[in-house]
Design a protein around this motif. Structure first.
Motif, PDB file in Angstrom:
ATOM      1  N   UNK A 194      10.470   5.402   0.929  1.00 20.45           N
ATOM      2  CA  UNK A 194       9.650   6.393   1.622  1.00 20.45           C
ATOM      3  C   UNK A 194       9.858   7.807   1.097  1.00 20.45           C
ATOM      4  N   UNK A 195      10.214   7.973  -0.165  1.00 17.23           N
ATOM      5  CA  UNK A 195      10.470   9.316  -0.661  1.00 17.23           C
ATOM      6  C   UNK A 195      10.263   9.435  -2.151  1.00 17.23           C
ATOM      7  N   UNK A 196      10.517  10.651  -2.626  1.00  9.08           N
ATOM      8  CA  UNK A 196      10.405  10.966  -4.051  1.00  9.08           C
ATOM      9  C   UNK A 196      11.654  11.709  -4.493  1.00  9.08           C
ATOM     10  N   UNK A 197      12.030  11.465  -5.736  1.00  6.78           N
ATOM     11  CA  UNK A 197      13.056  12.255  -6.388  1.00  6.78           C
ATOM     12  C   UNK A 197      12.372  13.229  -7.337  1.00  6.78           C
ATOM     13  N   UNK A 198      12.764  14.501  -7.293  1.00  7.89           N
ATOM     14  CA  UNK A 198      12.259  15.522  -8.211  1.00  7.89           C
ATOM     15  C   UNK A 198      13.448  16.227  -8.840  1.00  7.89           C
ATOM     16  N   UNK A 199      13.455  16.301 -10.146  1.00 10.25           N
ATOM     17  CA  UNK A 199      14.495  17.040 -10.857  1.00 10.25           C
ATOM     18  C   UNK A 199      13.948  18.427 -11.164  1.00 10.25           C
ATOM     19  N   UNK A 210       0.833  -1.207   0.000  1.00 12.33           N
ATOM     20  CA  UNK A 210       0.000   0.000   0.000  1.00 12.33           C
ATOM     21  C   UNK A 210       0.862   1.248   0.000  1.00 12.33           C
ATOM     22  N   UNK A 211       1.997   1.220   0.731  1.00  9.10           N
ATOM     23  CA  UNK A 211       2.907   2.365   0.721  1.00  9.10           C
ATOM     24  C   UNK A 211       3.456   2.616  -0.683  1.00  9.10           C
ATOM     25  N   UNK A 212       3.788   1.538  -1.398  1.00  7.04           N
ATOM     26  CA  UNK A 212       4.320   1.687  -2.752  1.00  7.04           C
ATOM     27  C   UNK A 212       3.281   2.292  -3.686  1.00  7.04           C
ATOM     28  N   UNK A 213       2.024   1.892  -3.510  1.00  8.06           N
ATOM     29  CA  UNK A 213       0.955   2.462  -4.343  1.00  8.06           C
ATOM     30  C   UNK A 213       0.795   3.950  -4.068  1.00  8.06           C
ATOM     31  N   UNK A 214       0.848   4.332  -2.775  1.00 11.97           N
ATOM     32  CA  UNK A 214       0.715   5.748  -2.426  1.00 11.97           C
ATOM     33  C   UNK A 214       1.878   6.561  -2.984  1.00 11.97           C
ATOM     34  N   UNK A 215       3.097   6.037  -2.872  1.00 11.75           N
ATOM     35  CA  UNK A 215       4.251   6.753  -3.420  1.00 11.75           C
ATOM     36  C   UNK A 215       4.143   6.900  -4.931  1.00 11.75           C
ATOM     37  N   UNK A 216       3.627   5.889  -5.598  1.00  9.26           N
ATOM     38  CA  UNK A 216       3.462   5.977  -7.047  1.00  9.26           C
ATOM     39  C   UNK A 216       2.447   7.044  -7.412  1.00  9.26           C
ATOM     40  N   UNK A 217       1.394   7.166  -6.619  1.00 10.00           N
ATOM     41  CA  UNK A 217       0.397   8.218  -6.869  1.00 10.00           C
ATOM     42  C   UNK A 217       1.006   9.589  -6.646  1.00 10.00           C
ATOM     43  N   UNK A 218       1.841   9.716  -5.619  1.00  9.96           N
ATOM     44  CA  UNK A 218       2.497  10.999  -5.376  1.00  9.96           C
ATOM     45  C   UNK A 218       3.484  11.334  -6.492  1.00  9.96           C
ATOM     46  N   UNK A 219       4.189  10.324  -7.010  1.00 10.61           N
ATOM     47  CA  UNK A 219       5.098  10.559  -8.131  1.00 10.61           C
ATOM     48  C   UNK A 219       4.341  11.019  -9.360  1.00 10.61           C
ATOM     49  N   UNK A 220       3.185  10.420  -9.614  1.00 10.73           N
ATOM     50  CA  UNK A 220       2.367  10.845 -10.752  1.00 10.73           C
ATOM     51  C   UNK A 220       1.876  12.276 -10.555  1.00 10.73           C
TER      52      UNK A 220
END
Length: 483
Positions: free
Chosen positions: A84-89, A58-68
């Motif tokens: 538990x994080x995101x990369x943003x360029x 479920x955490x992976x799904x939430x992170x994927x939604x945040x990445x989108x």
């Protein structure tokens, strides 16, 4: 003691053959619970600890939604940073959000509204940003260019995302901080920690490229080219730009959209990426205009040994309908659109350097004007008589001779020169904006338009009404020049 709203919470998961704590709330951490502790030990330490099973899927799904979400709203290059994080360029698109500092603070505010605690780090490499966000001491860390090594040196070796065996070897040889690894030769260090650990260290320092594979968004218009042979000349890159823009224009036309920003990503043979971005004042899909803007960025592309793949993304689009040509067909005068000129000038000197002055509802002169979008028509200016040149900050006058309480000055010195006044008009009284700060509750300025013996016309004011002491100190200032 202050009562907490809920019992200390910890998430447990099976690691190897035992159950361990994989996450803990601040209240649990304050009681001695930490990640990696055995679940049985944690239960014995805190009797009322609220244990819940971790849900990594479920955490992976939430992170994927945040990445989108990040791809659609913030940057076309965004990806999940496990676990538990995101990369943003932010390269090439930070100015769309008011700069790095403002964007990072807005990002932290967004996390707070969503119910998350967040930590943001901005660095030259993904590895350094990953390390600082998780092991740094502040919630917001920005590393200036060239300061990566000094920023990550105090961090523990675990910040380099090393394997458990490499971390065990580091403890064995006495490597506790990244600073302990920097002076050691790569050969002996590789024999002790493994080649993968050296790669992680070089990626954090920028010696080895670590490209971010972005989260694909099917709704974001995109065009891509894979070349048979690498290219490196400006002419070849320009041709690829033209082909990509033609393909992207067709996609935008089918969707009824116009691009407000474009991002070109070129993949080099050595694995590095070259990124350039442009922005437009209004939505457009005209290939010739966009190509002209993209050509201004060719000199910023370093092809290295050659570029073999290109991707053109339109992260910011807006609806673009057909243009109404009724006025043209009827013979009426068509008002020229300055958007194209603004785009070209902004591409040469920077988007922040092109602006239009617009009025603001304020009686205080230095607050009555602001910078606005250069293609937007400003509102109606008030009928006040204001100088042609208004100083950003008033300048003090010396040796002023004036008859109180309401006569214009007869003589003053400004910038080392004496001005004898032969005519004056005023005063125009402006009160302070009491709702801003306490110092302006009683503040008063009396403005005068004066002319000296040489024909110079100036806008001067006196602080205070010369009756009530709290209104000002009776000092004189010049705020602008009429002619």
């Amino acid at each position: 003691m202050t009562a907490v709203a809920h019992a200390p919470l910890a998430l447990i998961d099976k690691v190897g053959r035992r159950e361990e704590v994989v996450a803990a709330c601040p209240a649990a951490v304050g009681l001695g619970i930490h990640v990696g502790m055995a679940a049985t030990h944690a239960r014995a330490l805190v009797s009322d600890l609220d244990f819940r099973p971790a849900e990594p899927a479920a955490d992976a799904v939430l992170l994927d939604r945040l990445a989108l979400l990040a791809v659609r709203r913030w940057s076309p290059i965004a990806a999940v940073s496990p676990h538990d994080g995101l990369w943003l360029d932010l390269a090439g698109c930070d100015h769309l959000h008011g700069g790095e500092e403002r964007f990072c603070r807005r990002l932290l505010a967004f996390c707070g509204r969503a119910g998350f605690t967040g930590r943001v780090a901005v660095a030259e490499t993904p590895g350094a940003a990953h390390a600082l966000a998780r092991y740094g001491r502040a919630d917001l860390i920005r590393v200036e260019a060239g300061g990566t090594a000094a920023a990550i040196a105090p961090l523990p070796v675990a910040a380099l995302r090393l394997s458990p065996s490499a971390l065990e070897a580091a403890r064995k040889f006495g490597f506790e901080r990244i600073a302990d690894l920097l002076p050691v030769a790569r050969g002996p260090l590789a024999r002790r920690l493994g080649l993968a650990a050296i790669t992680r260290l070089d990626q954090a320092l920028g010696a080895v490229a670590e490209p971010i594979t972005p989260r694909d968004d099917p709704e974001v218009p995109m065009a891509e080219r894979r070349l048979l042979e690498p290219i490196g000349t400006a002419e070849a890159i320009e041709q690829v730009m033209a082909d990509l823009l033609a393909d992207l224009a067709e996609v935008l036309q089918r969707r009824g959209l116009g691009a407000r920003s474009l991002r070109l990503v070129g993949l080099r043979v050595d694995g590095g990426e070259q990124v350039v971005a442009i922005g437009t004042s209004r939505p457009t899909r005209e290939v010739s205009h966009l190509l002209r803007l993209m050509k201004l960025r060719i000199e910023r592309i370093d092809p290295g040994m050659g570029l073999e793949q290109f991707r053109l993304v339109a992260p910011h689009t807006e609806p673009l309908d057909a243009v109404d040509l009724g006025a043209v067909l009827a013979g009426d005068t068509l008002v020229r659109d300055p958007a194209r000129l603004v785009d070209v000038v902004a591409g040469r000197i920077g988007a922040r350097s092109v602006y239009r002055h617009a009025p603001v509802d304020s009686h205080v002169p230095e607050r009555a004007v602001t910078r606005s979008d250069p293609v937007m028509v400003p509102g109606t200016w008030p009928d006040w008589q204001r100088p042609i040149r208004l100083f950003a900050r008033p300048e003090p006058l010396a040796r002023v001779i004036a008859l109180l309480p309401d006569q214009p000055p007869r003589r003053f010195e400004w910038r080392g020169r004496t001005h004898a006044i032969i005519a004056g008009d005023g005063p125009e009284r402006i009160h302070g904006e009491w709702w801003r700060r306490d110092a302006e509750v009683w503040a008063v300025r009396d403005y005068y338009r004066v002319e000296d013996e040489h024909g110079g016309r100036y806008w001067v004011f006196r602080r205070g009404d010369a009756v009530v002491e709290a209104t000002g100190d009776l000092s004189w200032w010049i705020h602008g020049v009429f002619a």
